[in-house]
Design a protein around this motif. Structure first.
Motif, PDB file in Angstrom:
ATOM      1  N   GLY A  34      66.534  91.732 -28.871  1.00 53.87           N
ATOM      2  CA  GLY A  34      67.973  91.970 -29.027  1.00 53.87           C
ATOM      3  C   GLY A  34      68.455  93.145 -28.186  1.00 53.87           C
ATOM      4  N   LYS A  35      67.668  94.219 -28.173  1.00 57.25           N
ATOM      5  CA  LYS A  35      68.028  95.396 -27.384  1.00 57.25           C
ATOM      6  C   LYS A  35      67.923  95.108 -25.890  1.00 57.25           C
ATOM      7  N   SER A  36      66.934  94.325 -25.500  1.00 57.10           N
ATOM      8  CA  SER A  36      66.770  93.988 -24.078  1.00 57.10           C
ATOM      9  C   SER A  36      68.047  93.362 -23.523  1.00 57.10           C
ATOM     10  N   VAL A  37      68.658  92.498 -24.329  1.00 57.77           N
ATOM     11  CA  VAL A  37      69.881  91.830 -23.911  1.00 57.77           C
ATOM     12  C   VAL A  37      70.983  92.875 -23.663  1.00 57.77           C
ATOM     13  N   LEU A  38      71.081  93.846 -24.578  1.00 57.73           N
ATOM     14  CA  LEU A  38      72.097  94.899 -24.438  1.00 57.73           C
ATOM     15  C   LEU A  38      71.849  95.770 -23.203  1.00 57.73           C
ATOM     16  N   TYR A  39      70.576  96.110 -22.967  1.00 54.94           N
ATOM     17  CA  TYR A  39      70.267  96.967 -21.808  1.00 54.94           C
ATOM     18  C   TYR A  39      70.597  96.242 -20.501  1.00 54.94           C
ATOM     19  N   ALA A  40      70.219  94.974 -20.457  1.00 58.64           N
ATOM     20  CA  ALA A  40      70.481  94.204 -19.236  1.00 58.64           C
ATOM     21  C   ALA A  40      71.993  94.122 -18.984  1.00 58.64           C
ATOM     22  N   ALA A  41      72.767  93.936 -20.067  1.00 53.94           N
ATOM     23  CA  ALA A  41      74.224  93.842 -19.932  1.00 53.94           C
ATOM     24  C   ALA A  41      74.814  95.182 -19.480  1.00 53.94           C
ATOM     25  N   LEU A  42      74.284  96.268 -20.002  1.00 51.52           N
ATOM     26  CA  LEU A  42      74.768  97.601 -19.633  1.00 51.52           C
ATOM     27  C   LEU A  42      74.552  97.852 -18.137  1.00 51.52           C
ATOM     28  N   ILE A  43      73.366  97.529 -17.667  1.00 57.32           N
ATOM     29  CA  ILE A  43      73.073  97.743 -16.240  1.00 57.32           C
ATOM     30  C   ILE A  43      73.969  96.837 -15.378  1.00 57.32           C
ATOM     31  N   ALA A  44      74.176  95.601 -15.843  1.00 55.71           N
ATOM     32  CA  ALA A  44      75.040  94.677 -15.093  1.00 55.71           C
ATOM     33  C   ALA A  44      76.462  95.231 -15.005  1.00 55.71           C
ATOM     34  N   LYS A  45      76.922  95.809 -16.117  1.00 56.68           N
ATOM     35  CA  LYS A  45      78.268  96.400 -16.148  1.00 56.68           C
ATOM     36  C   LYS A  45      78.369  97.556 -15.147  1.00 56.68           C
ATOM     37  N   ILE A  46      77.351  98.378 -15.120  1.00 62.81           N
ATOM     38  CA  ILE A  46      77.351  99.515 -14.183  1.00 62.81           C
ATOM     39  C   ILE A  46      77.393  98.998 -12.744  1.00 62.81           C
ATOM     40  N   HIS A  47      76.554  98.007 -12.447  1.00 54.44           N
ATOM     41  CA  HIS A  47      76.522  97.469 -11.079  1.00 54.44           C
ATOM     42  C   HIS A  47      77.855  96.822 -10.693  1.00 54.44           C
ATOM     43  N   LEU A  48      78.459  96.156 -11.661  1.00 52.71           N
ATOM     44  CA  LEU A  48      79.696  95.428 -11.372  1.00 52.71           C
ATOM     45  C   LEU A  48      80.859  96.369 -11.037  1.00 52.71           C
ATOM     46  N   HIS A  49      80.957  97.480 -11.798  1.00 54.24           N
ATOM     47  CA  HIS A  49      82.166  98.308 -11.669  1.00 54.24           C
ATOM     48  C   HIS A  49      82.024  99.559 -10.815  1.00 54.24           C
TER      49      HIS A  49
ATOM     50  N   TYR B 192      72.668 109.975  -9.720  1.00 48.02           N
ATOM     51  CA  TYR B 192      72.783 108.642 -10.320  1.00 48.02           C
ATOM     52  C   TYR B 192      72.485 107.526  -9.310  1.00 48.02           C
ATOM     53  N   ALA B 193      72.174 107.930  -8.076  1.00 43.82           N
ATOM     54  CA  ALA B 193      72.018 106.950  -6.998  1.00 43.82           C
ATOM     55  C   ALA B 193      70.909 105.927  -7.283  1.00 43.82           C
ATOM     56  N   PHE B 194      69.869 106.355  -8.006  1.00 44.56           N
ATOM     57  CA  PHE B 194      68.757 105.433  -8.288  1.00 44.56           C
ATOM     58  C   PHE B 194      69.242 104.194  -9.053  1.00 44.56           C
ATOM     59  N   LEU B 195      70.341 104.361  -9.777  1.00 44.64           N
ATOM     60  CA  LEU B 195      70.855 103.247 -10.589  1.00 44.64           C
ATOM     61  C   LEU B 195      71.307 102.061  -9.738  1.00 44.64           C
ATOM     62  N   LYS B 196      71.702 102.365  -8.523  1.00 43.29           N
ATOM     63  CA  LYS B 196      72.248 101.331  -7.640  1.00 43.29           C
ATOM     64  C   LYS B 196      71.221 100.212  -7.415  1.00 43.29           C
TER      65      LYS B 196
END
Ligand SMILES: *[C@@H]1O[C@H](CO)[C@@H](O)[C@H](O)[C@H]1NC(C)=O
Ligand SMILES: *[C@@H]1O[C@H](CO)[C@@H](O)[C@H](O)[C@H]1NC(C)=O
Ligand SMILES: *[C@@H]1O[C@H](CO)[C@@H](O)[C@H](O)[C@H]1NC(C)=O
Ligand SMILES: *[C@@H]1O[C@H](CO)[C@@H](O)[C@H](O)[C@H]1NC(C)=O
Ligand SMILES: *[C@@H]1O[C@H](CO)[C@@H](O)[C@H](O)[C@H]1NC(C)=O
Length: 468
Positions: free
Chosen positions: A90-105, A113-117
């Motif tokens: 359940g948490k994996s789904v949330l983490y993946a969505a959070l990272i997707a949100k960061i990448h999208l916006h 924070y550059a490593f996040l890219k």
């Protein structure tokens, strides 16, 4: 002569360093992050503040954890949490969505924070990590070293595991570490693998190592008390962090509730690395003070969700405590809660009179058991302000139920005769003073006082409320 000078120089430098080192600074980075004796000791100003996602470390103890000099151990029981794991599904789904949100916006990333890219969320789910396996093996080694005098010929400890894969696997790794230490250190041998009794985590199955039997807790408002208490504090500590993170990720608008998720990735990525040795880049996005807040946030969730702060928390630990009393006294289990009378009435599945027992379970189950034992009696966990474990009678999720957490209950005889028996409880090597049984300066209670003090468990806690 030269070597004497070197030694002197070393002492001078070391004492100078000791003086200049502020209390909450990391110790010097050790050669390996995790050892059987001390647990995890890398980046301690962060890693010892990751709530239930901290890897086990020996918690500070006001009372020395060594067995008191005039005493001889006669019995030891360990109750252990599984080792470090990947996030739940359940948490994996949330983490993946959070990272997707960061990448999208995010339009531009500031340097830290550059490593996040280029970061891709790729952790597994639910299973032990290889570091988690190592932790459990270390735990078995430590248990052997501390309690080897209790080992009976041809008899391994009596072992039970709750039926989830990571818990069973943890028990297996523990026995491996125990057995390796045994054969390395003595001519004694035992047939390996040791027997592990597993009790399923399924609806309708009585299992004292599973906390999902109390219906009103599971289906009612009781299960929400923890998240509510934590969210009161979340709204205090997380908004300023969210503002900073958002300022560093131009274009994104993370909510306060997403901050703990982002922070979770620090422990999870770290425990997924070999030997837990590679501190995740997520960790350095937050200050030591912010990690202390995170630890407190997680602690509130555990305390009010599963522990003494929940009206039905300690009740869920009653069954196990009654089994403990049976093992300590050599008398049949008396319990009307979560025990399985068929299992506990059988010498094969619930032997009495043994000297070493090991049970494997989860953090939430252990929170209820700690509550039923009363080791945190008198502790208050205010919702609004951060208090450290030292101010909470030793309670923080990181000190109580980290990955590979272990509660030791030991019985000892101290200079007197046959009936001069004492009991002590250690939570991650911290000796817990026990008001309920009037423990002495060494944290010991007389066995009869201990049994007497467990009246909450002996009278079934509030089990009736579980079905109202
Ligand atoms: C091995 O046994 C000796 C005494 O026989 C003891 O001092 C030592 O601590 C033991 N080592 C381990 C790893 O338990
Ligand atoms: C109790 O244990 C027995 C023996 O393992 C098992 O057959 C039975 O289903 C269990 N009952 C409950 C209620 O857990
Ligand atoms: C971010 O979201 C919050 C509520 O979700 C909103 O109040 C705020 O105006 C948003 N900020 C920006 C910069 O979009
Ligand atoms: C399981 O627990 C319930 C509730 O305490 C009890 O009524 C039932 O007899 C137990 N079953 C077994 C097999 O122990
Ligand atoms: C903390 O929050 C819980 C749940 O909302 C509440 O029951 C409890 O009284 C609060 N405790 C304090 C000390 O504020």
């Amino acid at each position: 002569m030269a070597s004497v000078l070197l030694v002197l120089l070393f002492i001078v430098i070391r004492s100078a360093l000791a003086k200049t080192q502020p209390a909450d600074q990391d110790r010097p980075t050790p050669a390996v992050c995790d050892t059987p004796e001390e647990g995890y000791q890398c980046s301690t100003s962060l890693s010892h503040h990751w709530g239930q996602y901290s890897p086990f470390f020996a918690a500070p103890s006001e009372i020395p954890p060594d067995v008191p000099e005039q005493c001889t151990l006669t019995f030891a029981q360990v109750l252990s949490r599984h080792g470090a794991r990947d996030p739940t599904f359940g948490k994996s789904v949330l983490y993946a969505a959070l990272i997707a949100k960061i990448h999208l916006h995010t339009k531009s990333y500031s340097p830290n924070y550059a490593f996040l890219k280029s970061y891709r969320y790729s952790l597994g789910s639910d299973q032990l990590t290889s570091f988690g396996e190592q932790q459990m093996s270390h735990s078995g080694t430590k248990f052997y070293t501390r309690y080897r005098t209790l080992l009976e010929p041809k008899t391994p400890p009596f072992i039970r595991a709750s039926g989830q894969a990571r818990v069973i696997h943890s028990a297996e790794q523990f026995t491996q570490g125990f057995h390796n230490a045994l054969i390395a250190n003595s001519s004694a041998s035992l047939p390996f693998p040791y027997h592990i009794l597993t009790i399923p985590e399924l609806p309708g199955v009585n299992n004292t190592l599973n906390n999902k039997l109390c219906t009103s807790w599971t289906t009612g408002r009781y299960s929400k008390i923890g998240t509510e208490a934590a969210s009161v504090f979340l709204n205090k500590f997380a908004p300023p962090i969210a503002a900073r993170v958002n300022a560093n990720l131009a274009g994104v608008n993370l909510t306060a509730a997403e901050i703990p998720l982002l922070m979770d990735l620090c422990p999870y990525e770290t425990v997924a690395s070999a030997g837990g040795a590679k501190l995740s880049a997520f960790c350095n996005l937050f200050s030591a003070e912010e990690w202390a807040s995170y630890d407190y946030f997680q602690s509130l969730g555990k305390w009010y969700g599963y522990g003494p702060g929940n009206p039905l928390g300690p009740t869920q630990g009653v069954g196990w405590v009654n089994e403990l009393l049976a093992r300590l006294t050599g008398k049949a289990v008396e319990d009307g809660t979560s025990t399985n009378r068929t299992l506990d009435g059988n010498e094969k599945s619930f032997p009495l009179g043994r000297r070493l027992y090991a049970d494997f379970s989860h953090d939430n189950d252990m929170m209820g058991i700690l509550g039923a034992l009363g080791v945190y009696d008198g502790v208050a966990m205010p919702n609004g302000t951060v208090t450290g474990p030292g101010e909470n009678g030793g309670f923080a999720a990181s000190w109580a139920v980290p990955f590979a957490a272990r509660i030791y209950v030991e019985k000892m005889r101290c200079s007197g005769g046959e009936d001069d028996e004492w009991v002590r409880v250690l939570v991650n090597d911290r000796v817990m003073p026990m008001g309920r049984c009037e423990s002495d300066g060494l944290g010991r209670c007389r066995l009869d006082k201990f049994v007497e003090g467990m009246d909450f468990a002996r009278t079934g806690g509030r089990w009736d409320l579980c079905f109202k």
